[in-house]
Design a protein around this motif. Structure first.
Motif, short mmCIF file in Angstrom:
data_model
loop_
_atom_site.label_atom_id
_atom_site.label_comp_id
_atom_site.label_asym_id
_atom_site.label_seq_id
_atom_site.Cartn_x
_atom_site.Cartn_y
_atom_site.Cartn_z
N ASP A 147 0.72 -1.25 0.09
CA ASP A 147 0.04 -0.04 -0.01
C ASP A 147 0.94 1.37 -0.02
O ASP A 147 1.99 1.36 0.84
CB ASP A 147 -0.85 0.10 1.10
CG ASP A 147 -0.29 0.05 2.65
OD1 ASP A 147 0.59 -1.05 2.70
OD2 ASP A 147 -0.15 1.09 3.19
N ASP A 148 0.27 2.28 -0.75
CA ASP A 148 1.07 3.56 -0.68
C ASP A 148 0.43 4.39 0.33
O ASP A 148 -0.44 4.12 1.00
CB ASP A 148 1.08 4.22 -2.08
CG ASP A 148 -0.55 4.67 -2.69
OD1 ASP A 148 -1.53 4.64 -1.80
OD2 ASP A 148 -0.51 4.78 -3.88
N GLY A 151 -3.38 4.27 0.35
CA GLY A 151 -3.68 2.76 0.71
C GLY A 151 -4.03 2.24 -0.63
O GLY A 151 -4.76 1.09 -0.74
N ASP A 152 -3.57 2.77 -1.76
CA ASP A 152 -3.51 2.37 -3.08
C ASP A 152 -2.56 0.95 -3.30
O ASP A 152 -1.41 1.24 -2.76
CB ASP A 152 -3.64 3.20 -4.23
CG ASP A 152 -4.86 4.33 -4.09
OD1 ASP A 152 -5.92 3.58 -3.49
OD2 ASP A 152 -4.69 5.20 -4.39
N TYR A 153 -2.89 0.27 -4.43
CA TYR A 153 -1.67 -0.76 -4.63
C TYR A 153 -1.50 -0.76 -6.39
O TYR A 153 -2.57 -0.41 -6.81
CB TYR A 153 -2.30 -2.22 -4.44
CG TYR A 153 -2.35 -2.41 -2.97
CD1 TYR A 153 -1.47 -3.11 -2.22
CD2 TYR A 153 -3.48 -1.93 -2.06
CE1 TYR A 153 -1.67 -3.48 -0.89
CE2 TYR A 153 -3.81 -2.58 -0.84
CZ TYR A 153 -2.66 -2.84 -0.35
OH TYR A 153 -3.11 -3.10 1.02
N ARG A 207 -2.61 -5.81 -6.40
CA ARG A 207 -3.93 -5.13 -5.89
C ARG A 207 -4.60 -6.61 -5.07
O ARG A 207 -5.09 -6.17 -4.01
CB ARG A 207 -4.94 -4.50 -6.81
CG ARG A 207 -6.23 -4.01 -6.23
CD ARG A 207 -6.60 -3.09 -7.33
NE ARG A 207 -6.11 -2.09 -7.69
CZ ARG A 207 -5.76 -1.88 -8.83
NH1 ARG A 207 -6.06 -2.76 -10.08
NH2 ARG A 207 -5.01 -0.81 -9.44
N ASN A 263 4.74 1.36 4.34
CA ASN A 263 3.21 0.71 4.48
C ASN A 263 2.75 1.13 5.88
O ASN A 263 3.23 1.15 6.88
CB ASN A 263 3.43 -0.72 4.44
CG ASN A 263 4.25 -1.25 3.17
OD1 ASN A 263 5.21 -1.98 3.22
ND2 ASN A 263 3.35 -0.86 1.97
N LEU A 286 -2.18 -3.03 6.90
CA LEU A 286 -2.19 -3.55 5.61
C LEU A 286 -0.97 -4.36 5.53
O LEU A 286 -1.05 -5.53 4.76
CB LEU A 286 -2.29 -2.47 4.58
CG LEU A 286 -3.73 -1.75 4.90
CD1 LEU A 286 -3.55 -0.43 3.98
CD2 LEU A 286 -4.77 -2.54 4.46
#
Length: 405
Positions: free
Chosen positions: A270-271, A274-276, A281, A305, A309
């Motif tokens: 995750d960035d 919170g995206d991948y 993903r 991170n 997560l």
């Protein structure tokens, strides 16, 4: 010493030997042999010792040249050494699909590490020559960026001039990267201009009239801004990487295996939002894809991170029989803690600390077994040796314990 068996349930918790202590591990640290926050390898071990890190992994780009010194300091400080390496490659099929893996800005581009290489290092031909050619391509590109920077300096009437030989002599060991150029320029500017006002005027000229946004008394802030303003795509000192700068991922895995190591996928996860990436993903799809690609090891740099997560992903892969390790990189000017933390300086919880140590034990076992002429965690063809991590954890724990005692 324990032997490998096939009958241990991979999902069962590690039964710690009586009196065993979970040791702090940092399995991914860059040294000045590529680029590092540290001036020398001794400084790395001093900080590790201060923060009670007992297992430490060298992980330079394209280079094993730091292994000998790293091994010597490990013996002096009684910190167990893991011998690793890192490459940047490309998977053409992923590139054609526009698939982003662990480089969110470049489809098809892949960072790939090798864990637990042979020590002393040994790489057969043609692999040794291929790695050296990549290093020369990196240096050639950075040299062109340095030349462009000197032209920019001349155009604004500055007598500051950068020299590749000086950068090698003062700041680099085996490989010069764009971070070295930014560092050399920042040092020369700071030596020539002491006041913030003088530095502001200089960088404003260098940045085509744009006011610098960095803290002009901060080494880290200024070096990062120099890279962003001069060396990134679209900037005046940028030089595009040629096709020769990236080996195919298939070849990188062959090189790692020939060097005795474990091909390892560095998982971005995750960035800050919170995206991948598309490739990462869905962790179940990612697990299948990695196994299909004959990759049985992943690593995380947890300071990127969220704790929860990270734990979700790390525990998922470990429980599915994939080796998991953690590190800090220290591949920028920032002097962050040597002890592994998650985003925002949040410490690993007890389960992740245990997982971190167990992962390091697997790498240690692999190194030990290979040094004895046996198969390690992966075979020479990259396939798993057995279906369980736990026997390697037990062997590695014994190896590490004997070393640090």
């Amino acid at each position: 010493m324990s032997t490998i068996s096939e009958n241990t349930d991979v999902t069962s918790p590690w039964k710690e030997p009586k009196g065993a202590k979970i040791l702090n591990v940092n399995a991914h640290v860059h040294t000045p042999y590529s680029f590092s926050a540290f001036k020398n390898i001794t400084e790395i071990f001093q900080l590790a010792n201060e923060q009670d890190v007992k297992v430490l992994g060298i992980n330079d780009f394209y280079s094993t040249d730091g292994y000998e010194e790293f091994s010597q300091r490990a013996g002096e400080f009684k910190i167990f050494p893991l011998f690793n390496i890192e490459f940047i490659g490309v998977n053409q099929k992923d590139k054609e699909k526009g698939l982003r893996l662990n480089d969110p800005g470049n489809p098809g581009r892949v960072y790939m590490s090798g864990k637990g290489l042979n020590y002393p290092p040994k790489l057969d031909e043609p692999y040794a020559s291929q790695v050296n050619e990549i290093k020369q391509e990196v240096i050639k590109r950075v040299s062109q960026m340095l030349d462009k920077t000197n032209i920019l300096l001349s155009e604004i009437g500055s007598d500051i001039k950068l020299c590749m030989d000086e950068i090698f002599e003062k700041y680099a060991v085996d490989l010069v990267r764009e971070r070295h150029v930014a560092k050399a320029l920042r040092i020369k500017v700071f030596e020539k201009f002491v006041s913030v006002q003088e530095r502001t005027e200089f960088f404003k000229k260098l940045y085509d009239g744009q006011m610098p946004g960095a803290d002009l008394e901060s080494n880290v802030s200024v070096e990062n801004e120099i890279r962003n303003m001069l060396f990134k795509a679209g900037k005046k000192a940028f030089v595009e990487e040629g096709a020769k700068a990236f080996l195919p991922i298939k070849l990188i895995k062959e090189i790692i295996l020939n060097a005795g190591g474990i091909p390892t996928y560095p998982l971005l996860a995750d960035d800050a939002k919170g995206d991948y990436t598309a490739f990462e993903r869905d962790k179940e799809v990612l697990l299948k894809e990695l196994k299909d690609r004959n990759v049985h090891s992943v690593e995380f740099i947890p300071n990127r991170n969220n704790l929860d997560l990270l734990k979700e992903y790390a525990m998922f892969f470990w429980k599915n029989g994939v080796l998991v390790t953690f590190g800090t990189e220290h591949n920028s000017p920032d002097m962050i803690p040597m002890k592994v933390e998650t985003r925002g300086g949040v410490d690993l919880d007890d389960e992740l600390k245990s997982l971190s140590y167990q992962g390091a034990c697997v790498v240690a076992a692999h190194q030990y077994l290979k040094s004895k002429g046996q198969e390690g965690y992966v075979k020479e063809n990259g396939e798993r040796n057995g279906d369980s991590l736990q026997p390697f954890v037990e062997i590695g724990h014994e190896v590490i314990t004997k070393f640090i005692q």
